[in-house]
Write an enzyme that holds these catalytic residues in place. Structure first.
Site, PDB file in Angstrom:
ATOM      1  N   TYR A 152       0.821  -1.220   0.000  1.00 34.36           N
ATOM      2  CA  TYR A 152       0.000   0.000   0.000  1.00 34.36           C
ATOM      3  C   TYR A 152       0.853   1.267   0.000  1.00 34.36           C
ATOM      4  O   TYR A 152       1.833   1.371   0.731  1.00 34.36           O
ATOM      5  CB  TYR A 152      -0.951  -0.016   1.204  1.00 34.36           C
ATOM      6  CG  TYR A 152      -1.904  -1.181   1.154  1.00 34.36           C
ATOM      7  CD1 TYR A 152      -1.749  -2.276   1.997  1.00 34.36           C
ATOM      8  CD2 TYR A 152      -2.936  -1.213   0.220  1.00 34.36           C
ATOM      9  CE1 TYR A 152      -2.609  -3.372   1.930  1.00 34.36           C
ATOM     10  CE2 TYR A 152      -3.802  -2.297   0.138  1.00 34.36           C
ATOM     11  CZ  TYR A 152      -3.622  -3.382   0.988  1.00 34.36           C
ATOM     12  OH  TYR A 152      -4.464  -4.468   0.892  1.00 34.36           O
ATOM     13  N   ASP A 153       0.458   2.208  -0.866  1.00 31.87           N
ATOM     14  CA  ASP A 153       1.166   3.492  -0.972  1.00 31.87           C
ATOM     15  C   ASP A 153       0.512   4.576  -0.123  1.00 31.87           C
ATOM     16  O   ASP A 153       1.176   5.507   0.319  1.00 31.87           O
ATOM     17  CB  ASP A 153       1.157   3.977  -2.440  1.00 31.87           C
ATOM     18  CG  ASP A 153       1.823   2.963  -3.362  1.00 31.87           C
ATOM     19  OD1 ASP A 153       1.368   2.823  -4.514  1.00 31.87           O
ATOM     20  OD2 ASP A 153       2.761   2.277  -2.900  1.00 31.87           O
TER      21      ASP A 153
END
Ligand SMILES: O=C(O)[C@H](O)[C@H](O)COP(=O)(O)O
Ligand SMILES: [Mg+2]
Length: 297
Positions: free
Chosen positions: A18-19
């Site tokens: 996840y960014d």
């Protein structure tokens, strides 16, 4: 079925996957003014990994600016444009969606943070913390001057709520034609540092009961909150995770927004609510004990 995180590779994998990390605040980063163990280190780790960090709270007692002050006092890096509270989202909803005529105003049951956000959005209001509203005096319907320009009542967490405030709000909602009933959020309880307290949902409940109608609710899980965030920042839902402590706000909010969800057990939700025969039908993608667990990643 949720995936229970436990070993360091589990946490490392999520950091890679996840960014954008959306954090609920009460019960995830802190309880009242008491930081959750490890929260500062994990937020620092995310920033070192160049992750996008957003704070998404239903707590309407503070404005984005006053939350920034709280983050500063707690030694947590945060920037105003990363902070999205239900007070801000409610003020934006009134200014951008309701678009009240310029002579119209709202009656507030709520605290300074909500008033600050209304002012910043150019929304006129009465009530709230204004001593002119004389809410410490007992209410006299005979002497009450109804303001015909009140076009909405906004109700958020208010630790000094009383019968006079409820009575004034009730008059506007029953006597001003078309007066809108809006609540910042509907959390039933608030996880303070020393235990549970009634939440914003418990503050607006008497009005709902007296009126026999439900309000428009702005905060999580409503889409309004997400619209408010997406109007300001870009993120890829497929690489975004919402971290929360309450199933019927944070996790539902993430699911409705098409992002992944991580439940932590440092706030409202108990282990018994997600396991066993009476487990909730709201099922997060991941579960871990605390956000501090990511220190092992
Ligand atoms: O309004 C409330 O009841 C509380 O502020 C509640 O705790 C919401 O805060 P959040 O968990 O969304 O930060
Ligand atoms: Mg919370």
């Amino acid at each position: 079925m949720s995936r229970r995180l436990s070993a360091p590779p589990d946490y490392a994998a999520l950091l890679d996957k996840y960014d954008t990390w959306m954090f609920d605040c009460d019960g995830v980063l802190w309880q009242g003014d008491k930081l959750i163990d490890g929260a500062v280190e994990v937020l620092r780790l995310l920033r070192e990994r160049k992750k996008q960090v957003l704070f998404v709270t239903n707590n309407a007692t503070k404005s984005r600016r006053s939350y920034k002050t709280k983050f500063d006092h707690l030694g947590v890096e945060a920037h105003v444009d990363e902070i999205y509270g239900s007070a801000y989202a409610t003020a934006v909803y009134i200014s951008s969606v309701l678009k009240l005529a310029k002579e119209k105003k709202v009656y507030v049951i709520g605290m300074a943070g909500l008033e600050e956000e209304l002012r910043d959005e150019g929304v006129a209001y009465i009530g709230g913390t204004d001593p002119v509203d004389k809410t410490l005096e007992s209410f006299s319907l005979e002497r009450f001057d109804l303001d015909p320009n009140v076009a909405a009542v906004v109700c958020g967490l208010d630790t000094t709520v009383n019968y006079t405030k409820y009575s004034k709000a009730f008059q506007y909602l029953t006597r001003n034609p078309g007066c809108q009933f809006i609540v910042t959020n509907e959390d039933s309880t608030y996880p303070s540092a020393h235990g549970l307290l009634p939440g914003a949902g418990a503050i607006s409940a008497p009005l709902r009961y007296a009126l026999g109608k439900d309000p428009v609710s702005i905060g999580k899980p409503a889409k309004t909150m997400l619209d408010c965030i997406q109007a300001k920042v870009h993120f890829d839902p497929a690489r975004t995770i919402m971290v929360g402590d309450r199933l019927n706000t944070d996790i539902l909010f993430g699911q409705a927004g098409g992002v992944s969800t991580l439940l932590v057990l440092t706030g409202i939700t108990l282990e018994s609510e997600i396991t066993g025969p009476n487990a909730s039908t709201i099922v997060p993608d991941y579960v871990t004990s605390s956000i501090g667990d990511f220190r092992s990643a």
